[in-house]
Scaffold this active site. Structure first.
Site, PDB file in Angstrom:
ATOM      1  N   CYS A  20       0.811  -1.218   0.000  1.00 20.12           N
ATOM      2  CA  CYS A  20       0.000   0.000   0.000  1.00 20.12           C
ATOM      3  C   CYS A  20       0.847   1.272   0.000  1.00 20.12           C
ATOM      4  O   CYS A  20       0.370   2.337  -0.387  1.00 20.12           O
ATOM      5  CB  CYS A  20      -0.950   0.004   1.189  1.00 20.12           C
ATOM      6  N   HIS A  75      -3.512   7.372   1.795  1.00 19.47           N
ATOM      7  CA  HIS A  75      -3.873   6.037   1.330  1.00 19.47           C
ATOM      8  C   HIS A  75      -5.291   5.744   1.788  1.00 19.47           C
ATOM      9  O   HIS A  75      -5.642   5.952   2.952  1.00 19.47           O
ATOM     10  CB  HIS A  75      -2.895   5.018   1.910  1.00 19.47           C
ATOM     11  N   ASN A 116     -10.067  -0.211  -0.695  1.00 20.44           N
ATOM     12  CA  ASN A 116      -8.617  -0.131  -0.583  1.00 20.44           C
ATOM     13  C   ASN A 116      -8.003  -0.701  -1.859  1.00 20.44           C
ATOM     14  O   ASN A 116      -8.044  -1.908  -2.090  1.00 20.44           O
ATOM     15  CB  ASN A 116      -8.149  -0.918   0.638  1.00 20.44           C
TER      16      ASN A 116
END
Length: 323
Positions: A114, A250, A280
């Site tokens: 990520c 993020h 996500n």
């Protein structure tokens, strides 16, 4: 004079298939309300059968080139941040290079889960400020739907697929914190926390594996580490949180996003939030959020942006960027 890596163009691509939370109610002991309450996610996009990470990345790249008014031949280097490559090798970046008919320059992948886009931006910035490249395209692209365990309700409802691309180019500036472009970066990793977020398979174990996560522990690390790395990047640029116009985090979980903003002393009105629409998307989440916010006219030239992310490794970091 100082060479800065400035944003020249941006674009994104999302697969056509939209999956609302209600779709998971058919196969899992979950609900739309449960997912929204714990993550802020309402829907996500999943790649079609046969649609690969390089396909998504190429579409985002084309959008960024169009936004910049450039051709693929104008790009000196291409970096793709991904944890879900089409193949073990060659890199997704070289596949995108071929799809764009880009026969010049060089291309490679970065894998920091990520945090991948932040790591890739840092690499691109280094290439530009060192004089190795003048224009670098940075892409975050993922097909996380390929590594989810559809029986694990704590993880499979959280992730989505997509891609975002940013083109950076060298420009001479005055060398102050008022310059447009990347002002400072801050990167970290700590392999002791590997078991908090990982895929239980890989090439050398002769298996594909699925994503596994200790959600409560990841949350505990995320807020403090994200706020600290954002403050560190700002400090390196001679700035602080009061100078921020936009946080582009993020997009993992609305509670992490809100918690980090609170720790930085910033209102949510200054935070770009797209997690409700995309879920996500790992390394794709920051460039997706940047591109969507830009298309909505949120950013003005000279705005100070801070991007921060944390992912498996654990790996985390932040970039201070003036639009």
């Amino acid at each position: 004079m100082t060479i800065r890596a400035q944003v020249a163009g941006i674009g994104h691509y999302l697969p056509e298939r939209i999956v609302p939370n209600a779709e998971f109610e058919k196969t899992l002991d979950t609900s739309d309300e449960w997912i929204r309450t714990r993550s802020g996610i309402e829907r996500r996009h999943f790649a079609a059968d046969g649609q690969t990470t390089s396909d998504l990345a190429s579409r985002a790249a084309q959008a960024a080139l169009a936004d910049a008014g450039l051709d693929a031949s104008d790009i000196d280097a291409l970096i793709v941040a991904t944890s879900t490559p089409d193949l073990t090798f060659p890199s997704v970046a070289t596949m995108v290079q071929a799809k764009l008919a880009m026969q010049t320059g060089f291309a490679f992948d970065v894998q920091a889960v990520c945090a991948g886009f932040v790591y890739a931006l840092t690499n691109a910035n280094a290439l530009i400020t060192s004089g190795t490249a003048r224009r670098v395209m940075v892409i975050g692209a993922e097909t996380f739907s390929r590594i989810l365990d559809w029986q694990d309700r704590s993880t499979c409802v959280l992730f989505g697929d997509g891609a975002g691309a940013l083109i950076l180019e060298a420009q001479e500036t005055a060398g102050t914190s008022d310059d447009r472009g990347i002002l400072a970066v801050d990167l970290h990793s700590d392999g002791r926390y590997r078991d908090l977020l990982y895929v239980d398979g890989g090439v050398s174990t002769n298996s594909i594996g699925h994503l596994r996560m200790e959600g409560k522990e990841v949350f505990r690390h995320a807020v403090s580490k994200l706020a600290a790395t954002a403050e560190a990047a700002l400090g390196k640029a001679g700035l602080d949180a009061s100078d921020i116009d936009w946080v582009v985090p993020h997009q993992a979980n609305i509670r992490i996003i809100a918690g980090t903003a609170k720790k930085l002393g910033l209102p949510m009105e200054k935070v770009v939030v797209t997690v409700q629409d995309h879920g996500n998307t790992s390394a794709a989440s920051i460039p997706l959020a940047l591109s969507v916010a830009n298309s909505e006219g949120k950013f003005k030239p000279g705005d100070l942006l801070i991007t921060e992310a944390i992912g498996g490794g654990l790996a985390w970091g932040a970039v201070a960027l003036r639009w």
